[in-house]
Every structure is written in C-alpha cells, then in structure tokens.
Design an enzyme around this catalytic site. Structure first.
Site, PDB file in Angstrom:
ATOM      1  N   LEU A 107       4.950   5.313   0.015  1.00 37.63           N
ATOM      2  CA  LEU A 107       5.530   4.340   0.932  1.00 37.63           C
ATOM      3  C   LEU A 107       6.002   3.120   0.151  1.00 37.63           C
ATOM      4  CD1 LEU A 107       3.118   4.487   4.001  1.00 37.63           C
ATOM      5  CD2 LEU A 107       4.948   6.054   3.320  1.00 37.63           C
ATOM      6  N   GLY A 152       2.024   8.326  -0.330  1.00 41.46           N
ATOM      7  CA  GLY A 152       3.030   8.891   0.566  1.00 41.46           C
ATOM      8  C   GLY A 152       3.791  10.039  -0.066  1.00 41.46           C
ATOM      9  N   ASN A 176      -3.992   8.019  -3.352  1.00 43.52           N
ATOM     10  CA  ASN A 176      -4.668   6.970  -4.134  1.00 43.52           C
ATOM     11  C   ASN A 176      -4.779   5.641  -3.396  1.00 43.52           C
ATOM     12  OD1 ASN A 176      -1.853   6.561  -4.233  1.00 43.52           O
ATOM     13  ND2 ASN A 176      -2.088   5.230  -6.014  1.00 43.52           N
ATOM     14  N   GLU A 177      -4.650   5.654  -2.099  1.00 40.85           N
ATOM     15  CA  GLU A 177      -4.596   4.403  -1.332  1.00 40.85           C
ATOM     16  C   GLU A 177      -5.755   3.450  -1.609  1.00 40.85           C
ATOM     17  OE1 GLU A 177      -3.738   7.319  -0.277  1.00 40.85           O
ATOM     18  OE2 GLU A 177      -1.985   7.224   1.011  1.00 40.85           O
TER      19      GLU A 177
HETATM   20  C1  LIG Z   1      -6.222   1.843  10.501  1.00 40.43           C
HETATM   21  C2  LIG Z   1      -5.485   2.271   9.266  1.00 40.43           C
HETATM   22  C3  LIG Z   1      -4.068   2.554   9.561  1.00 40.43           C
HETATM   23  C4  LIG Z   1      -3.184   2.832   8.617  1.00 40.43           C
HETATM   24  C5  LIG Z   1      -3.518   2.881   7.172  1.00 40.43           C
HETATM   25  C6  LIG Z   1      -3.349   1.595   6.492  1.00 40.43           C
HETATM   26  C7  LIG Z   1      -2.378   1.282   5.646  1.00 40.43           C
HETATM   27  C8  LIG Z   1      -1.121   2.068   5.550  1.00 40.43           C
HETATM   28  C9  LIG Z   1      -0.810   2.549   4.223  1.00 40.43           C
HETATM   29  C10 LIG Z   1      -1.542   3.812   3.991  1.00 40.43           C
HETATM   30  C11 LIG Z   1      -0.713   4.843   3.381  1.00 40.43           C
HETATM   31  C12 LIG Z   1      -0.057   4.347   2.133  1.00 40.43           C
HETATM   32  C13 LIG Z   1       0.694   5.155   1.419  1.00 40.43           C
HETATM   33  C14 LIG Z   1       1.431   4.723   0.223  1.00 40.43           C
HETATM   34  O1  LIG Z   1       2.245   5.459  -0.239  1.00 40.43           O
HETATM   35  S1  LIG Z   1       1.148   3.166  -0.484  1.00 40.43           S
HETATM   36  C15 LIG Z   1       2.092   3.252  -2.018  1.00 40.43           C
HETATM   37  C16 LIG Z   1       1.314   3.975  -3.102  1.00 40.43           C
HETATM   38  N1  LIG Z   1       2.108   4.108  -4.298  1.00 40.43           N
HETATM   39  C17 LIG Z   1       1.625   3.845  -5.525  1.00 40.43           C
HETATM   40  O2  LIG Z   1       0.486   3.479  -5.721  1.00 40.43           O
HETATM   41  C18 LIG Z   1       2.587   3.999  -6.677  1.00 40.43           C
HETATM   42  C19 LIG Z   1       2.929   2.641  -7.251  1.00 40.43           C
HETATM   43  N2  LIG Z   1       3.895   2.787  -8.339  1.00 40.43           N
HETATM   44  C20 LIG Z   1       3.530   3.223  -9.566  1.00 40.43           C
HETATM   45  O3  LIG Z   1       2.399   3.557  -9.851  1.00 40.43           O
HETATM   46  C21 LIG Z   1       4.641   3.318 -10.581  1.00 40.43           C
HETATM   47  O4  LIG Z   1       5.722   2.535 -10.111  1.00 40.43           O
HETATM   48  C22 LIG Z   1       5.139   4.738 -10.832  1.00 40.43           C
HETATM   49  C23 LIG Z   1       5.469   5.422  -9.539  1.00 40.43           C
HETATM   50  C24 LIG Z   1       4.089   5.522 -11.607  1.00 40.43           C
HETATM   51  C25 LIG Z   1       6.426   4.650 -11.677  1.00 40.43           C
HETATM   52  O5  LIG Z   1       6.150   3.885 -12.824  1.00 40.43           O
HETATM   53  P1  LIG Z   1       7.353   3.371 -13.712  1.00 40.43           P
HETATM   54  O6  LIG Z   1       8.309   4.479 -13.930  1.00 40.43           O
HETATM   55  O7  LIG Z   1       6.769   2.639 -14.868  1.00 40.43           O
HETATM   56  O8  LIG Z   1       8.136   2.350 -12.780  1.00 40.43           O
HETATM   57  P2  LIG Z   1       7.657   0.871 -12.386  1.00 40.43           P
HETATM   58  O9  LIG Z   1       6.198   0.860 -12.099  1.00 40.43           O
HETATM   59  O10 LIG Z   1       8.226  -0.086 -13.374  1.00 40.43           O
HETATM   60  O11 LIG Z   1       8.393   0.691 -10.972  1.00 40.43           O
HETATM   61  C26 LIG Z   1       9.819   0.503 -10.934  1.00 40.43           C
HETATM   62  C27 LIG Z   1      10.067  -0.454  -9.792  1.00 40.43           C
HETATM   63  O12 LIG Z   1       9.672   0.180  -8.567  1.00 40.43           O
HETATM   64  C28 LIG Z   1       8.702  -0.632  -7.903  1.00 40.43           C
HETATM   65  N3  LIG Z   1       7.788   0.249  -7.176  1.00 40.43           N
HETATM   66  C29 LIG Z   1       7.013   1.196  -7.705  1.00 40.43           C
HETATM   67  N4  LIG Z   1       6.311   1.821  -6.742  1.00 40.43           N
HETATM   68  C30 LIG Z   1       6.668   1.214  -5.565  1.00 40.43           C
HETATM   69  C31 LIG Z   1       6.279   1.399  -4.188  1.00 40.43           C
HETATM   70  N5  LIG Z   1       5.420   2.340  -3.812  1.00 40.43           N
HETATM   71  N6  LIG Z   1       6.840   0.582  -3.278  1.00 40.43           N
HETATM   72  C32 LIG Z   1       7.714  -0.375  -3.651  1.00 40.43           C
HETATM   73  N7  LIG Z   1       8.140  -0.613  -4.921  1.00 40.43           N
HETATM   74  C33 LIG Z   1       7.600   0.206  -5.864  1.00 40.43           C
HETATM   75  C34 LIG Z   1       8.049  -1.428  -9.000  1.00 40.43           C
HETATM   76  O13 LIG Z   1       7.423  -2.582  -8.466  1.00 40.43           O
HETATM   77  C35 LIG Z   1       9.236  -1.728  -9.875  1.00 40.43           C
HETATM   78  O14 LIG Z   1       9.970  -2.740  -9.238  1.00 40.43           O
HETATM   79  P3  LIG Z   1      10.795  -3.838 -10.110  1.00 40.43           P
HETATM   80  O15 LIG Z   1      11.500  -4.658  -9.093  1.00 40.43           O
HETATM   81  O16 LIG Z   1       9.754  -4.591 -10.896  1.00 40.43           O
HETATM   82  O17 LIG Z   1      11.698  -3.009 -10.984  1.00 40.43           O
END
Ligand SMILES: CC/C=C\C/C=C\CCCC/C=C/C(=O)SCCNC(=O)CCNC(=O)[C@H](O)C(C)(C)COP(=O)(O)OP(=O)(O)OC[C@H]1O[C@@H](n2cnc3c(N)ncnc32)[C@H](O)[C@@H]1OP(=O)(O)O
Length: 301
Positions: A107, A152, A176-177
C-alpha cells in the site's frame, strides 16, 4: 459492477481507453489489423494478450519506482481487471511487475499518512475492492513474482491462484506490517492463514516476517521458486495446466473454497473501513508511519 462510478474526475480522465484497433476484442486480432492483438491498459497498468497462450493476458504493473498501491494505481488495476473479466476471450491472467526488482511495495504509505478521514475511507474501499476482485476472480490468476513483495504486495500475491517467485534472495515476501507499527487487517490475516496455516501465519504476522524465496517456498507462501529468467515461462506453463480444467467446474470450486473468507469482509465492509480510518488516524499510528517514511528516506543516504 461499475467500478468507475465515484472515481475522481482526474482518475476517470486518466483511464480513457487507449486507442485500439476498431473491433479488436481483446484476445482476437481485429479485422484487417494484420499485426495481431493489441494491448490495452492505462498509464500504470499494461495488459498484453500472451502471444504464446490463447486466452491468457499478462498484466504488467508499472507504477515506478516501487509499484506502491496508490489510489490511482488501484483504480487502474481494478478497471483493467474488470475489462478482462468482462472479455470472454480471456480465461487467465498472469500478474507481474515492470518495475525491476520490485513486485509491489504494498500500500502507498502516502495515501495513509497525513490524510483526512474521507480520503482514508476512499482509499481503503479501493484496497478492499482490489482484494475482492482478484481473490474472487473467475479467471485463473497467476502471480509471476519478479521482485520484493511486502505487505500489500504480498496480499496481492496471496490472492492469486498460484505464485511463482524468482529465486533472488532480495525478493522477500510477507506481511510485514508490524515492522511499520501497524497491523494487517483480519482479511489479510485470513488469506495468510488459508495459505500457510494458523501457527505459521500467527508467527509470521506478529514478527512481520519477510520470507526470502527458499523460506517462502518451505512455508508455502509461494508455490514455486525458479530462476529469475524462468518466472514468466513457468507462470505460462502452470496457466496451461489450470486452463486444462473446464472453466465452470474450476470457477465453482474456487468459489466454494474462497467465498467464506471473502464473505467475512463483504458482510462488514463499511465497519472495516471505519475501523481502518479510526486506526490509521490515531496519533501513535501516524507517528509510526512518519518514522517509517523517514527511515525509507534516510536509507537513501
Ligand atoms: C483495525 C485495523 C484496520 C486496518 C489495518 C490498519 C492499517 C492498514 C494498513 C495495513 C495494511 C498495510 C499494508 C501495506 O502494504 S503498508 C506498506 C508496506 N510496505 C513496505 O514496508 C515496503 C516499504 N518500502 C521498502 O522497503 C523499499 O522501498 C523497497 C520496496 C524494498 C524498495 O527499495 P528501494 O528500491 O531501495 O527503493 P526506495 O526504498 O528508495 O523507495 C523508492 C521511493 O519509493 C518510496 N516508497 C517505497 N515504498 C513505499 C510505499 N509502500 N509507499 C509509498 N512510498 C514508498 C520511497 O519512500 C522512495 O521515495 P522517494 O521519494 O524518497 O524516492
């Protein structure tokens, strides 16, 4: 199910159908087109009929840099899925990524951080809709997982009928939330329990496990791990195996197995949205998201 209803004008504008050869129903060359079947899609989702497999579409996610599931991206995915579901020339979809090394980063955190309740509600409805659309699809849906797939992204993979993961140690997959200080909602949990069993899911969810390919295979979160350059061909051969089954019998069986899980959400979608909005709006949760986003930025050095 008209999914475009209620879309924001910008989103609706983004999704104007691409130019297509008149009369080219997906999967069939248009009269006089000569060069075979056209692809269709939108800025972030490319759908190409598989030239080597009649009735199969390859849906490529291309929302760089990380295929984070933003509202616009979710909307494009939903509309592409709806088109494929409604086009009877298609029997299967292979979902894969066009972003190198990343299947989907899950997400989009910026859709949940610093957003007002109305936006969070709209966003969560789209997240619910994508899951329901994939999980209950009448088509055979195979995940050709060619990159890392946290949260997600893992849910999208788990919602497929079959998962092929590239054997690259960087391509971890899991819900991994908890590592972000948030939690997976019950229907994420349900799909994981259905896939890897209760104890393995309980442990993986609490610890926020991201399984590298070998562990992902062992625990059962994916069905096959293959060399990176064989992911697409393996997905295609598995698709052929699944499409050898008469559609109606397979679809009824898929529904028999999956509907009880989907119904748990369908019976309480609004309550789930309200729960999400209340949870994500908490100061402590917003702080956790802020810390996590900062970590992502610092990671870049
Ligand atoms: C009662 C309860 C009810 C409901 C539940 C409660 C809450 C709801 C949520 C529950 C479900 C949630 C689901 C999710 O999916 S949460 C998101 C989880 N995702 C992650 O943890 C991944 C995070 N990202 C990373 O680890 C790395 O980015 C990745 C994917 C390994 C890639 O690494 P790399 O190639 O080095 O790239 P960067 O890290 O430099 O990222 C590039 C750029 O993208 C931005 N970004 C990365 N991931 C996300 C994301 N998930 N959302 C938004 N933006 C993201 C990152 O910040 C960089 O941005 P920039 O502007 O700096 O270039």
């Amino acid at each position: 199910m008209a999914l475009t209803v209620g879309l924001r004008p910008l989103t609706r504008a983004l999704l104007r159908p691409w130019a297509r050869v008149p009369g080219a129903a997906l999967g069939r060359p248009a009269a006089g087109s000569g060069d075979g079947v056209r692809c269709f899609g939108s800025p972030r989702v490319l759908v190409e009929p598989d030239p080597a497999a009649v009735g199969v579409a390859v849906m490529k996610m291309r929302n760089p840099p990380v295929n984070s599931l933003s509202l616009e991206f979710l909307t494009e995915l939903l509309i592409s899925l709806e088109k494929l579901e409604n086009d009877k020339t298609f029997r299967g979809i292979i979902i894969t990524s066009d972003c190198p090394g990343i299947f989907s980063a899950g997400l989009d955190l910026l859709e949940m951080y610093g957003r007002d309740p109305a936006h969070c509600a709209e966003y969560w409805k789209a997240v619910q809709e994508l899951w329901l659309r994939v999980y209950l699809s009448n088509l055979v849906v195979i995940g050709a997982i060619n990159g890392i797939s946290p949260a997600g992204g893992c849910l999208l993979s788990l919602s497929c009928d079959y998962r092929v993961l590239a054997n690259n140690p960087k391509y971890a997959i899991g819900l991994n939330e908890t590592l972000l200080g948030i939690i997976a909602p019950f229907w994420f949990k349900d799909v994981l329990v259905n896939t890897i069993g209760h104890r393995a899911a309980e442990r993986a969810l609490q610890l926020g496990f991201l399984f590298p390919p070998s562990d992902a295979l062992q625990v059962g979160i994916v069905d096959q791990v293959v060399p990176e350059d064989q992911v697409q061909s393996t997905a295609r051969s598995v698709m052929a195996q699944w499409l050898a089954i008469p559609d109606h019998a397979r679809q009824l069986t898929k529904n028999l197995v999956r509907k009880p899980t989907a119904d748990r959400l369908l019976q309480q979608r609004d309550a789930d949205i309200q729960n999400f909005v209340r949870f994500i709006s908490r100061d402590s949760i917003q702080k956790s998201l802020h810390v996590y986003l900062e970590k992502l930025k610092q990671k870049k050095g």
